[in-house]
Design an enzyme around this catalytic site. Structure first.
Site, mmCIF file in Angstrom:
data_model
loop_
_atom_site.group_PDB
_atom_site.id
_atom_site.type_symbol
_atom_site.label_atom_id
_atom_site.label_comp_id
_atom_site.label_asym_id
_atom_site.label_seq_id
_atom_site.Cartn_x
_atom_site.Cartn_y
_atom_site.Cartn_z
ATOM 1 C CG HIS A 237 -12.646 -7.899 -1.652
ATOM 2 N ND1 HIS A 237 -12.440 -7.521 -2.967
ATOM 3 C CD2 HIS A 237 -11.629 -7.329 -0.935
ATOM 4 C CE1 HIS A 237 -11.333 -6.772 -3.027
ATOM 5 N NE2 HIS A 237 -10.835 -6.650 -1.815
ATOM 6 C CG HIS B 109 -9.449 -0.940 -4.793
ATOM 7 N ND1 HIS B 109 -9.971 -1.256 -3.562
ATOM 8 C CD2 HIS B 109 -10.455 -1.109 -5.685
ATOM 9 C CE1 HIS B 109 -11.242 -1.599 -3.698
ATOM 10 N NE2 HIS B 109 -11.559 -1.518 -4.977
ATOM 11 C CG LEU B 110 -4.163 2.769 -1.465
ATOM 12 C CD1 LEU B 110 -4.385 2.282 -0.047
ATOM 13 C CD2 LEU B 110 -3.222 3.943 -1.481
ATOM 14 C CB SER B 111 -3.088 -3.034 -3.956
ATOM 15 O OG SER B 111 -4.357 -3.485 -3.503
ATOM 16 C CE1 TYR C 24 -3.651 -2.446 0.130
ATOM 17 C CE2 TYR C 24 -2.783 -3.191 2.238
ATOM 18 C CZ TYR C 24 -3.647 -3.360 1.178
ATOM 19 O OH TYR C 24 -4.501 -4.431 1.152
ATOM 20 C CG ASN D 17 -9.665 2.016 -0.702
ATOM 21 O OD1 ASN D 17 -10.148 0.881 -0.762
ATOM 22 N ND2 ASN D 17 -8.374 2.234 -0.579
ATOM 23 C CG ASP E 299 -28.140 -3.614 -1.086
ATOM 24 O OD1 ASP E 299 -27.904 -3.871 -2.286
ATOM 25 O OD2 ASP E 299 -28.591 -4.461 -0.290
ATOM 26 N NE ARG F 10 -6.126 -9.024 -0.820
ATOM 27 C CZ ARG F 10 -6.390 -8.646 0.444
ATOM 28 N NH1 ARG F 10 -7.276 -7.722 0.686
ATOM 29 N NH2 ARG F 10 -5.749 -9.208 1.455
HETATM 30 C C1 DQA Z 1 -7.582 -2.115 -0.880
HETATM 31 C C2 DQA Z 1 -7.597 -3.542 -1.421
HETATM 32 C C3 DQA Z 1 -8.430 -4.462 -0.546
HETATM 33 O O1 DQA Z 1 -8.423 -5.783 -1.072
HETATM 34 C C4 DQA Z 1 -7.872 -4.491 0.875
HETATM 35 O O2 DQA Z 1 -8.703 -5.275 1.695
HETATM 36 C C5 DQA Z 1 -7.656 -3.141 1.428
HETATM 37 C C6 DQA Z 1 -7.141 -2.076 0.581
HETATM 38 C C7 DQA Z 1 -6.632 -1.189 -1.661
HETATM 39 O O3 DQA Z 1 -6.769 0.010 -1.527
HETATM 40 O O4 DQA Z 1 -5.757 -1.676 -2.382
HETATM 41 O O5 DQA Z 1 -7.832 -2.924 2.628
HETATM 42 O O6 DQA Z 1 -8.897 -1.583 -0.990
#
Ligand code: DQA
Length: 156
Positions: free
Chosen positions: A88, A108-110, A31, A82, A95, A119
């Site tokens: 997931h 998402h960061l990743s 991250y 985020n 909703d 994921r």
């Molecule tokens: C995340 C990716 C998710 O799978 C993970 O649970 C996170 C961070 C991301 O920003 O990459 O907490 O949302």
């Protein structure tokens, strides 16, 4: 003095899910090293330079995130979310996004598609306008740019 026509309709809620309060020290290989406060400060500065206002919220609690989405109805013109791990798993969050009917950008960061299989599925991906993943802290700025683009299109 701002151009009031442009200032209208540029309120953006930035919502952060569980464990993102630990950014900076949490799995930096995954991250990055930026803290959530640094991400918030960068977003605020960029939003101000584009005549937009942001409300930045982080919670580790699903119900609280849902409450914040409900409260954004009537205030927010767009949402950047985020949802972290809840991405997931949370039908409730999905909703809430549908119910609020506020254009939403998922960030998402990743790159969640390069990680564990669980994921790869986002329960919100098909109810948001679009998704940005894999650019670290920069994903948020890209998300803000995307949200502003949507609002500019709407306002023109
Ligand atoms: C995340 C990716 C998710 O799978 C993970 O649970 C996170 C961070 C991301 O920003 O990459 O907490 O949302």
């Amino acid at each position: 003095m701002g151009d009031t026509k442009r200032d209208l309709g540029r309120r953006i809620l930035v919502l952060n899910g569980p464990n993102l309060n630990l950014l900076g020290r949490r799995e930096p290989d995954q991250y990055g090293h930026s803290t959530l406060k640094e991400i918030e400060d960068d977003l605020r500065a960029y939003a101000a330079s584009r005549s937009a206002e942001i409300r930045f919220v982080q919670s580790n609690h699903e119900g609280e995130l849902i409450d914040v989405i409900h409260k954004a109805i009537g205030w927010a013109d767009a949402i950047i979310v985020n949802a972290a791990g809840l991405t997931h798993s949370s039908v409730g969050l999905r909703d809430a996004i549908i119910a609020a009917a506020i254009p939403t950008v998922e960030v998402h960061l990743s790159n969640i598609y390069r990680r564990e299989e669980f994921r790869h599925r986002s329960l919100i991906a098909d109810v948001v306008i679009g998704q940005i993943a894999g650019f670290g802290a920069f994903s948020y700025l890209l998300g803000l740019e995307a949200a502003l683009h949507l609002l500019d299109k709407k306002g023109s």
